[in-house]
Design a protein around this motif. Structure first.
Motif, mmCIF file in Angstrom:
data_model
loop_
_atom_site.group_PDB
_atom_site.id
_atom_site.type_symbol
_atom_site.label_atom_id
_atom_site.label_comp_id
_atom_site.label_asym_id
_atom_site.label_seq_id
_atom_site.Cartn_x
_atom_site.Cartn_y
_atom_site.Cartn_z
ATOM 1 N N ARG A 121 -10.509 -53.808 27.110
ATOM 2 C CA ARG A 121 -11.437 -54.579 26.277
ATOM 3 C C ARG A 121 -10.701 -55.328 25.173
ATOM 4 O O ARG A 121 -10.978 -56.516 24.911
ATOM 5 C CB ARG A 121 -12.486 -53.644 25.672
ATOM 6 N N LEU A 181 -10.383 -59.384 24.368
ATOM 7 C CA LEU A 181 -10.646 -59.991 23.065
ATOM 8 C C LEU A 181 -9.423 -60.741 22.552
ATOM 9 O O LEU A 181 -9.547 -61.805 21.932
ATOM 10 C CB LEU A 181 -11.050 -58.904 22.059
ATOM 11 N N GLU A 183 -17.804 -59.400 14.420
ATOM 12 C CA GLU A 183 -17.802 -59.270 15.876
ATOM 13 C C GLU A 183 -16.787 -58.262 16.382
ATOM 14 O O GLU A 183 -16.842 -57.853 17.552
ATOM 15 C CB GLU A 183 -17.535 -60.625 16.524
ATOM 16 N N PHE A 184 -15.847 -57.811 15.528
ATOM 17 C CA PHE A 184 -14.820 -56.854 15.945
ATOM 18 C C PHE A 184 -14.997 -55.477 15.309
ATOM 19 O O PHE A 184 -14.193 -54.578 15.582
ATOM 20 C CB PHE A 184 -13.422 -57.376 15.596
ATOM 21 N N THR A 235 -15.528 -52.546 17.859
ATOM 22 C CA THR A 235 -14.316 -52.199 18.604
ATOM 23 C C THR A 235 -13.355 -51.385 17.742
ATOM 24 O O THR A 235 -12.802 -50.368 18.190
ATOM 25 C CB THR A 235 -13.627 -53.482 19.088
ATOM 26 N N ARG A 279 -9.178 -64.159 24.033
ATOM 27 C CA ARG A 279 -10.170 -65.104 23.517
ATOM 28 C C ARG A 279 -9.843 -65.599 22.113
ATOM 29 O O ARG A 279 -10.378 -66.622 21.678
ATOM 30 C CB ARG A 279 -11.555 -64.462 23.518
ATOM 31 N N THR A 280 -9.004 -64.877 21.383
ATOM 32 C CA THR A 280 -8.660 -65.301 20.024
ATOM 33 C C THR A 280 -7.630 -66.411 19.986
ATOM 34 O O THR A 280 -7.368 -66.971 18.909
ATOM 35 C CB THR A 280 -8.128 -64.097 19.228
#
Length: 351
Positions: A303, A307, A163-164, A167, A310-311
């Motif tokens: 961004r 993220l 998911e990363f 980025t 959220r971690t």
């Protein structure tokens, strides 16, 4: 057949002929002539004797079989302009071959992914068991004959979670674009120095910026960001945010282009426009490049910060990681032990 007296062939069937001359007037034949009361020749047997043939009676016709439903192909008439399908068999073969090739291609792709997953699983298991095998460094990608060898190991598809990965790849491309922008800035400052010798300081600073910012930006903000996403490190996140914020400020200054700072920004390009149009156009392109990088840097900073929130990372976790990293360092532990031993020795000696 009898002949006439005059020697010619007569007509035996004429009415004037005698009964013996006309064979159809024979009583045996007249007796068996068909009549409406008797059956036709298909049921009459002339070899039977005795009773006359039974009267003909037409049997009731049986039910006719139901007409078969016409097929779609026979019932539908083709229009004059509609082409007839003469190659259905060959087209079905071609479609089957294409489907087989597509399945083979998908199977090969699945096999490659399975091998990659197996390799990653083995590496993770080896790392979990405390393996001491070091990975071969692959960045920067330098040829084998170069005296300088790669300094880092980098593999986004293997080390970064799925998911990363996008980025991290975008940030890597941003770093590459910033390096390219510094190179173009050097060329623009060189052209400006060739037109006006008064711009020598800007040309010298452009050389310093490309030599200083290229490695420092990679080590100071890209690598912390990479390690933060790789191991979910709060400490590396904080280092990245602090340094990359300063990097974005520098991107804005590069886009502005204050004269004498070694940046071919908007102001420097407009100043050179009065003396040389071609050089000014080159500097304007560099200024536009710097502007795009500054905008992308600000967007990526926001961004990554979203993220990061959220971690579940926090400043307390960063402090704990920093303390654990400091005390796990052998050099730091040795220095601390020596300092403690020296302080204890001085305390025992007294004044």
């Amino acid at each position: 057949m009898a002949q006439h007296r005059d020697g010619g062939d007569g007509n035996p069937f004429a009415e004037g002929s005698g009964e013996l001359d006309n064979p159809f007037q024979d009583p045996a034949v007249i007796q068996h002539r068909p009549s409406p009361q008797y059956a036709t020749l298909d049921v009459y047997n002339p070899f039977e004797t005795g009773e006359p043939a039974p009267a003909y009676s037409s049997s009731a016709p049986g039910p006719l079989p139901p007409p078969s439903a016409p097929t779609l192909q026979s019932s539908r008439k083709l229009s004059p302009t509609e082409p007839k399908n003469y190659g259905s068999y060959s087209s079905s073969q071609a479609s089957a071959a294409a489907a087989t090739a597509e399945l083979i291609k998908k199977q090969e792709e699945l096999n490659r992914k399975a091998e990659e997953l197996d390799r990653r699983e083995r590496e993770l298991q080896h790392a979990a068991l405390g393996g001491t095998t070091t990975r071969q460094k692959n960045w920067p990608p330098l040829p084998s004959f170069c005296p300088v060898q790669p300094c880092f190991f980098q593999d986004i598809s293997m080390e970064i979670p799925q998911e990363f990965q996008k980025t991290v790849s975008t940030m890597y491309y941003l770093w590459m674009c910033s390096t390219l922008a510094l190179l173009l800035n050097f060329l623009a400052c060189l052209a400006s120095f060739c037109v006006e010798t008064n711009n020598g300081s800007g040309f010298g600073l452009s050389i310093l910026w490309i030599l200083l910012f290229t490695p420092c930006s990679f080590v100071c903000w890209y690598r912390p960001m990479y390690k933060a996403f790789r191991s979910d490190s709060s400490f590396n996140f904080f280092v990245f945010f602090f340094i990359f914020f300063a990097q974005n400020v520098l991107y804005v200054l590069q886009a502005i282009g204050i004269p004498g700072w070694g940046f071919s920004g908007w102001i420097s390009a407009l100043v050179v426009l009065k003396s040389n149009t071609a050089v000014a156009v080159l500097m304007l392109l560099v200024a536009l490049f710097f502007t795009g990088i500054a905008v992308l840097g600000i967007v990526m900073l926001k961004r990554i910060h979203s993220l990061y929130r959220r971690t579940g990372a926090s400043f307390q976790k960063a402090q704990q990681e920093f303390a654990a990293g400091v005390f796990s360092n052998p050099a730091v532990r040795t220095a601390a032990a020596n300092a403690a031993a020296g302080a204890a020795e001085n305390a025992f000696r007294g004044p």
